[in-house]
Design a protein around this motif. Structure first.
Motif, short mmCIF file in Angstrom:
data_model
loop_
_atom_site.label_atom_id
_atom_site.label_comp_id
_atom_site.label_asym_id
_atom_site.label_seq_id
_atom_site.Cartn_x
_atom_site.Cartn_y
_atom_site.Cartn_z
N CYS A 44 0.84 -1.19 0.09
CA CYS A 44 0.00 0.29 0.02
C CYS A 44 0.98 1.19 -0.14
O CYS A 44 0.65 2.19 -0.94
CB CYS A 44 -0.85 0.17 1.28
SG CYS A 44 -2.29 -1.18 1.15
N ASN A 45 1.99 1.24 0.85
CA ASN A 45 2.85 2.58 0.99
C ASN A 45 3.44 2.63 -0.54
O ASN A 45 3.57 3.64 -0.85
CB ASN A 45 3.91 2.11 1.97
CG ASN A 45 4.81 3.34 2.10
OD1 ASN A 45 4.31 4.31 2.63
ND2 ASN A 45 6.19 3.23 1.77
N HIS A 46 3.74 1.80 -1.26
CA HIS A 46 4.41 1.49 -2.37
C HIS A 46 3.69 2.03 -3.55
O HIS A 46 3.99 3.03 -4.24
CB HIS A 46 4.87 0.15 -2.86
CG HIS A 46 5.58 0.26 -4.21
ND1 HIS A 46 6.85 0.61 -4.50
CD2 HIS A 46 5.18 -0.26 -5.41
CE1 HIS A 46 7.10 0.49 -5.97
NE2 HIS A 46 6.19 -0.12 -6.29
N ILE A 47 2.27 1.63 -3.51
CA ILE A 47 1.23 2.28 -4.35
C ILE A 47 0.93 3.59 -4.12
O ILE A 47 1.16 4.39 -5.03
CB ILE A 47 -0.08 1.24 -4.39
CG1 ILE A 47 0.18 0.05 -4.80
CG2 ILE A 47 -1.21 2.21 -5.17
CD1 ILE A 47 -0.93 -0.97 -4.57
N GLN A 50 -4.68 6.76 -2.71
CA GLN A 50 -5.60 6.34 -2.22
C GLN A 50 -6.83 5.72 -2.69
O GLN A 50 -7.50 5.01 -2.24
CB GLN A 50 -6.30 7.49 -1.00
CG GLN A 50 -7.30 7.28 -0.02
CD GLN A 50 -6.90 6.32 0.95
OE1 GLN A 50 -5.79 6.37 1.63
NE2 GLN A 50 -7.72 5.36 1.36
N GLU A 51 -7.27 6.44 -3.75
CA GLU A 51 -8.24 5.97 -4.68
C GLU A 51 -8.09 4.36 -5.29
O GLU A 51 -8.98 3.88 -5.32
CB GLU A 51 -8.57 7.08 -5.93
CG GLU A 51 -8.92 8.40 -5.50
CD GLU A 51 -9.27 9.04 -6.66
OE1 GLU A 51 -9.79 8.75 -7.54
OE2 GLU A 51 -9.09 10.37 -6.65
N VAL A 52 -6.80 4.11 -5.68
CA VAL A 52 -6.61 2.92 -6.18
C VAL A 52 -6.49 1.85 -4.96
O VAL A 52 -7.32 0.86 -5.06
CB VAL A 52 -5.06 2.65 -6.71
CG1 VAL A 52 -4.82 1.38 -7.12
CG2 VAL A 52 -5.27 3.48 -8.05
N GLN A 58 -12.56 -2.23 -1.88
CA GLN A 58 -13.79 -2.64 -2.05
C GLN A 58 -14.16 -3.61 -3.09
O GLN A 58 -14.97 -4.48 -2.70
CB GLN A 58 -14.59 -1.29 -2.65
CG GLN A 58 -14.69 -0.20 -1.87
CD GLN A 58 -15.11 1.16 -2.50
OE1 GLN A 58 -15.21 1.11 -3.63
NE2 GLN A 58 -14.51 2.40 -1.88
N THR A 59 -13.19 -4.04 -3.91
CA THR A 59 -13.24 -5.04 -4.67
C THR A 59 -13.01 -6.44 -4.01
O THR A 59 -13.59 -7.60 -4.16
CB THR A 59 -12.19 -5.06 -5.94
OG1 THR A 59 -12.57 -3.86 -6.55
CG2 THR A 59 -12.22 -6.11 -6.82
#
Length: 67
Positions: A44-47, A50-52, A58-59
């Motif tokens: 998550c930190n790498h990505i 926030q929207e992704v 959710q997915t």
């Protein structure tokens, strides 16, 4: 804005899956949950989008049956 990629996107998915299962080898259930959480937070930190990340959560959640 980047959109969540849900189509296959790993060049060698079998190698990745093997490495992921190896990561959990010889761990207790508690250690396995811990390493999953740490891996998720690192990715998550790498990505960093926030929207992704929200779309991914959710997915992932929509495929879990209600109790």
């Amino acid at each position: 804005m980047t959109k969540l990629i849900t189509e296959p996107n790993l060049p060698r998915p079998d190698d990745f899956y093997q490495e992921l299962t190896d990561l959990h080898r010889d761990l207790t259930d508690e250690q396995s949950v811990d390493v999953n959480a740490r891996l998720i937070l690192l990715l998550c930190n790498h990505i960093g989008d926030q929207e992704v990340l929200s779309e991914a959560m959710q997915t992932a959640r929509k495929h879990i049956p209600a109790q």
